[in-house]
Design a protein around this motif. Structure first.
Motif, PDB file in Angstrom:
ATOM      1  N   ASP A 152       0.815  -1.211   0.000  1.00 30.41           N
ATOM      2  CA  ASP A 152       0.000   0.000   0.000  1.00 30.41           C
ATOM      3  C   ASP A 152       0.852   1.267   0.000  1.00 30.41           C
ATOM      4  O   ASP A 152       0.340   2.368   0.223  1.00 30.41           O
ATOM      5  N   LEU A 153       2.146   1.135  -0.275  1.00 25.12           N
ATOM      6  CA  LEU A 153       3.045   2.281  -0.351  1.00 25.12           C
ATOM      7  C   LEU A 153       3.378   2.589  -1.813  1.00 25.12           C
ATOM      8  O   LEU A 153       3.117   1.789  -2.696  1.00 25.12           O
ATOM      9  N   GLU A 154       3.934   3.770  -2.036  1.00 20.68           N
ATOM     10  CA  GLU A 154       4.510   4.056  -3.343  1.00 20.68           C
ATOM     11  C   GLU A 154       5.873   3.375  -3.408  1.00 20.68           C
ATOM     12  O   GLU A 154       6.564   3.247  -2.389  1.00 20.68           O
ATOM     13  N   GLY A 155       6.281   2.924  -4.576  1.00 19.52           N
ATOM     14  CA  GLY A 155       7.566   2.247  -4.622  1.00 19.52           C
ATOM     15  C   GLY A 155       8.054   1.967  -6.021  1.00 19.52           C
ATOM     16  O   GLY A 155       7.310   2.089  -7.005  1.00 19.52           O
ATOM     17  N   VAL A 156       9.318   1.595  -6.092  1.00 18.72           N
ATOM     18  CA  VAL A 156       9.942   1.231  -7.357  1.00 18.72           C
ATOM     19  C   VAL A 156      10.941   0.111  -7.089  1.00 18.72           C
ATOM     20  O   VAL A 156      11.604   0.085  -6.043  1.00 18.72           O
ATOM     21  N   ALA A 157      11.025  -0.833  -8.021  1.00 21.46           N
ATOM     22  CA  ALA A 157      11.955  -1.953  -7.865  1.00 21.46           C
ATOM     23  C   ALA A 157      13.386  -1.491  -8.119  1.00 21.46           C
ATOM     24  O   ALA A 157      13.644  -0.672  -9.003  1.00 21.46           O
ATOM     25  N   LEU A 158      14.295  -2.011  -7.319  1.00 19.35           N
ATOM     26  CA  LEU A 158      15.721  -1.742  -7.488  1.00 19.35           C
ATOM     27  C   LEU A 158      16.355  -2.987  -8.092  1.00 19.35           C
ATOM     28  O   LEU A 158      16.595  -3.976  -7.402  1.00 19.35           O
ATOM     29  N   GLY A 159      16.606  -2.953  -9.362  1.00 18.96           N
ATOM     30  CA  GLY A 159      17.165  -4.125 -10.015  1.00 18.96           C
ATOM     31  C   GLY A 159      16.104  -5.189 -10.259  1.00 18.96           C
ATOM     32  O   GLY A 159      14.932  -5.028  -9.932  1.00 18.96           O
ATOM     33  N   ALA A 160      16.539  -6.300 -10.834  1.00 17.89           N
ATOM     34  CA  ALA A 160      15.629  -7.399 -11.159  1.00 17.89           C
ATOM     35  C   ALA A 160      15.388  -8.277  -9.934  1.00 17.89           C
ATOM     36  O   ALA A 160      16.284  -8.450  -9.104  1.00 17.89           O
ATOM     37  N   PRO A 161      14.172  -8.835  -9.788  1.00 11.90           N
ATOM     38  CA  PRO A 161      13.899  -9.766  -8.688  1.00 11.90           C
ATOM     39  C   PRO A 161      14.502 -11.134  -8.992  1.00 11.90           C
ATOM     40  O   PRO A 161      13.865 -11.989  -9.600  1.00 11.90           O
ATOM     41  N   GLU A 162      15.732 -11.340  -8.565  1.00 10.26           N
ATOM     42  CA  GLU A 162      16.454 -12.571  -8.874  1.00 10.26           C
ATOM     43  C   GLU A 162      17.223 -13.069  -7.661  1.00 10.26           C
ATOM     44  O   GLU A 162      17.631 -12.278  -6.808  1.00 10.26           O
ATOM     45  N   PRO A 175      14.912 -15.968   6.902  1.00  8.39           N
ATOM     46  CA  PRO A 175      13.567 -15.416   6.651  1.00  8.39           C
ATOM     47  C   PRO A 175      13.569 -14.603   5.362  1.00  8.39           C
ATOM     48  O   PRO A 175      14.429 -13.752   5.157  1.00  8.39           O
ATOM     49  N   GLY A 176      12.624 -14.906   4.493  1.00  7.58           N
ATOM     50  CA  GLY A 176      12.619 -14.240   3.193  1.00  7.58           C
ATOM     51  C   GLY A 176      13.405 -14.978   2.146  1.00  7.58           C
ATOM     52  O   GLY A 176      13.565 -14.508   1.020  1.00  7.58           O
ATOM     53  N   ASP A 177      13.928 -16.172   2.502  1.00  4.69           N
ATOM     54  CA  ASP A 177      14.664 -17.023   1.569  1.00  4.69           C
ATOM     55  C   ASP A 177      13.872 -17.134   0.264  1.00  4.69           C
ATOM     56  O   ASP A 177      12.679 -17.441   0.278  1.00  4.69           O
ATOM     57  N   PRO A 178      14.518 -16.870  -0.873  1.00  2.00           N
ATOM     58  CA  PRO A 178      13.782 -16.910  -2.148  1.00  2.00           C
ATOM     59  C   PRO A 178      13.526 -18.303  -2.678  1.00  2.00           C
ATOM     60  O   PRO A 178      13.342 -18.492  -3.871  1.00  2.00           O
ATOM     61  N   ASP A 179      13.495 -19.298  -1.810  1.00  2.54           N
ATOM     62  CA  ASP A 179      13.166 -20.664  -2.201  1.00  2.54           C
ATOM     63  C   ASP A 179      11.685 -20.709  -2.549  1.00  2.54           C
ATOM     64  O   ASP A 179      10.824 -20.607  -1.678  1.00  2.54           O
ATOM     65  N   GLU A 180      11.367 -20.840  -3.818  1.00  8.54           N
ATOM     66  CA  GLU A 180       9.973 -20.787  -4.255  1.00  8.54           C
ATOM     67  C   GLU A 180       9.166 -22.011  -3.838  1.00  8.54           C
ATOM     68  O   GLU A 180       7.953 -22.037  -4.007  1.00  8.54           O
ATOM     69  N   THR A 181       9.794 -23.074  -3.314  1.00  9.71           N
ATOM     70  CA  THR A 181       9.043 -24.262  -2.905  1.00  9.71           C
ATOM     71  C   THR A 181       8.352 -24.059  -1.575  1.00  9.71           C
ATOM     72  O   THR A 181       7.506 -24.849  -1.176  1.00  9.71           O
ATOM     73  N   ALA A 228      14.942 -15.973 -11.701  1.00  9.34           N
ATOM     74  CA  ALA A 228      13.860 -15.064 -11.306  1.00  9.34           C
ATOM     75  C   ALA A 228      13.133 -15.602 -10.080  1.00  9.34           C
ATOM     76  O   ALA A 228      13.002 -16.814  -9.883  1.00  9.34           O
ATOM     77  N   CYS A 229      12.687 -14.699  -9.240  1.00 10.23           N
ATOM     78  CA  CYS A 229      11.870 -15.083  -8.086  1.00 10.23           C
ATOM     79  C   CYS A 229      10.834 -13.993  -7.837  1.00 10.23           C
ATOM     80  O   CYS A 229      10.840 -12.949  -8.474  1.00 10.23           O
ATOM     81  N   ARG A 230       9.935 -14.259  -6.914  1.00 15.02           N
ATOM     82  CA  ARG A 230       8.840 -13.314  -6.671  1.00 15.02           C
ATOM     83  C   ARG A 230       9.323 -12.050  -5.971  1.00 15.02           C
ATOM     84  O   ARG A 230       8.835 -10.960  -6.233  1.00 15.02           O
ATOM     85  N   ARG A 231      10.250 -12.199  -5.072  1.00 13.12           N
ATOM     86  CA  ARG A 231      10.691 -11.055  -4.277  1.00 13.12           C
ATOM     87  C   ARG A 231      11.852 -10.323  -4.931  1.00 13.12           C
ATOM     88  O   ARG A 231      12.588 -10.871  -5.725  1.00 13.12           O
ATOM     89  N   GLY A 232      11.972  -9.070  -4.544  1.00 11.87           N
ATOM     90  CA  GLY A 232      13.084  -8.247  -4.984  1.00 11.87           C
ATOM     91  C   GLY A 232      13.257  -7.115  -3.990  1.00 11.87           C
ATOM     92  O   GLY A 232      12.475  -6.959  -3.050  1.00 11.87           O
ATOM     93  N   TYR A 233      14.287  -6.318  -4.188  1.00 11.25           N
ATOM     94  CA  TYR A 233      14.472  -5.143  -3.340  1.00 11.25           C
ATOM     95  C   TYR A 233      13.638  -3.989  -3.901  1.00 11.25           C
ATOM     96  O   TYR A 233      13.751  -3.645  -5.077  1.00 11.25           O
ATOM     97  N   TRP A 234      12.812  -3.419  -3.030  1.00 11.05           N
ATOM     98  CA  TRP A 234      11.944  -2.310  -3.415  1.00 11.05           C
ATOM     99  C   TRP A 234      12.260  -1.091  -2.568  1.00 11.05           C
ATOM    100  O   TRP A 234      12.475  -1.196  -1.356  1.00 11.05           O
ATOM    101  N   LEU A 235      12.281   0.055  -3.224  1.00 11.02           N
ATOM    102  CA  LEU A 235      12.409   1.340  -2.544  1.00 11.02           C
ATOM    103  C   LEU A 235      11.002   1.874  -2.353  1.00 11.02           C
ATOM    104  O   LEU A 235      10.276   2.080  -3.331  1.00 11.02           O
ATOM    105  N   VAL A 236      10.575   2.079  -1.092  1.00  7.93           N
ATOM    106  CA  VAL A 236       9.177   2.409  -0.817  1.00  7.93           C
ATOM    107  C   VAL A 236       9.054   3.584   0.142  1.00  7.93           C
ATOM    108  O   VAL A 236       9.981   3.902   0.896  1.00  7.93           O
ATOM    109  N   ALA A 237       7.877   4.208   0.102  1.00  7.53           N
ATOM    110  CA  ALA A 237       7.554   5.288   1.034  1.00  7.53           C
ATOM    111  C   ALA A 237       6.060   5.584   0.924  1.00  7.53           C
ATOM    112  O   ALA A 237       5.453   5.340  -0.127  1.00  7.53           O
TER     113      ALA A 237
END
Length: 257
Positions: A152-162, A175-181, A228-237
């Protein structure tokens, strides 16, 4: 305490008409028609129950009732202007408070902040723990989060979600491990469970197992092939912070391709 509803627009029209003693010149200042000025004055007179202007052979004159309220009204408008300037001071400030994960700060963000400051030497940064989630409590301008999107914040992705796998042997999870299983901290096959991606990266580099870590944390050529994975680094506010001039400038610099 409940505040009395103030007809601010009509009061602004009254102030202009009182300064010029002319509805026409007041209309020119306010970019409206003389008829609109007259309507606002009549509405204000009806609301207050007093006559504000009288017409004479020489033109408009203020009534005693109007004159008695004019000085405090203008003082009030000055205080409004001071209040607006005070609220805008945060936007003109050159201090940016950013919450960022420690590993991301070191591997990706810090060099880019240094480059931004080299071009904007007046800027100062306050960096706080990446776990800070409350923008108001921590007085944040921006936050970097490892997430699936801005929510629910404004944001932009920093780099590709990989993610990239690094090391060999048993799994290192965090916690947050990008293991998609969905396997992770509860996985009995995992030899080590750590608190964040930076710790997982340090353990894998030390030869204590293999970890999947965000690809942005690794220099080119380290680890396996990024996936590729679902998560990535996002800059938000939140929207108010995101709209600040100082924030927009930094966001633009960090997202330049």
């Amino acid at each position: 305490m409940k505040r009395t509803h103030l007809p601010l627009n009509a009061l602004r029209v009254f102030d202009a008409a009182a300064r010029h003693l002319s509805f026409t010149r007041a209309a020119d200042e306010l970019a409206v028609t003389p008829a609109a000025v007259g309507q606002q004055i009549r509405a204000l007179e009806d609301l207050l129950g007093v006559v504000l202007f009288r017409r004479t052979s020489k033109g408009l004159e203020l009534t005693d009732e109007a004159s008695s309220g004019l000085a405090p009204l203008r003082s009030g408008f000055l205080q409004f202007e001071e209040a607006v300037q005070a609220m805008q001071a945060g936007q003109s400030s050159h201090v940016l408070t950013i919450a960022a994960p420690r590993e991301f700060l070191g591997a990706w963000l810090a060099p880019r902040l240094a480059a931004f400051r080299a071009e904007n030497p007046q800027v100062r940064f306050v960096i706080v723990d990446g776990a800070a989630n409350d923008f108001t409590e921590a007085n944040l301008d921006l936050a970097v989060r490892w997430t699936e999107g801005p929510g629910d914040l404004e944001g932009v992705a920093l780099g590709a979600p990989e993610w990239t796998e690094l090391g060999e042997g048993e799994r290192i999870v965090w916690p947050g491990d990008p293991d998609e299983t969905g396997e992770g901290l509860g996985d009995s096959a995992a030899a080590i469970a750590v608190g964040d991606a930076g710790q997982a990266l340090a353990m894998a580099r030390a030869g204590l197992g293999k970890a999947r870590v965000p690809s942005l944390l690794l220099p080119d050529g380290e680890g396996g092939t990024p996936e590729a994975c679902r998560r990535g680094y996002w800059l938000v506010a939140p929207v108010p912070q995101w709209r600040q001039k100082k924030v927009r400038a930094l966001v633009a610099a960090l997202t330049e391709r």
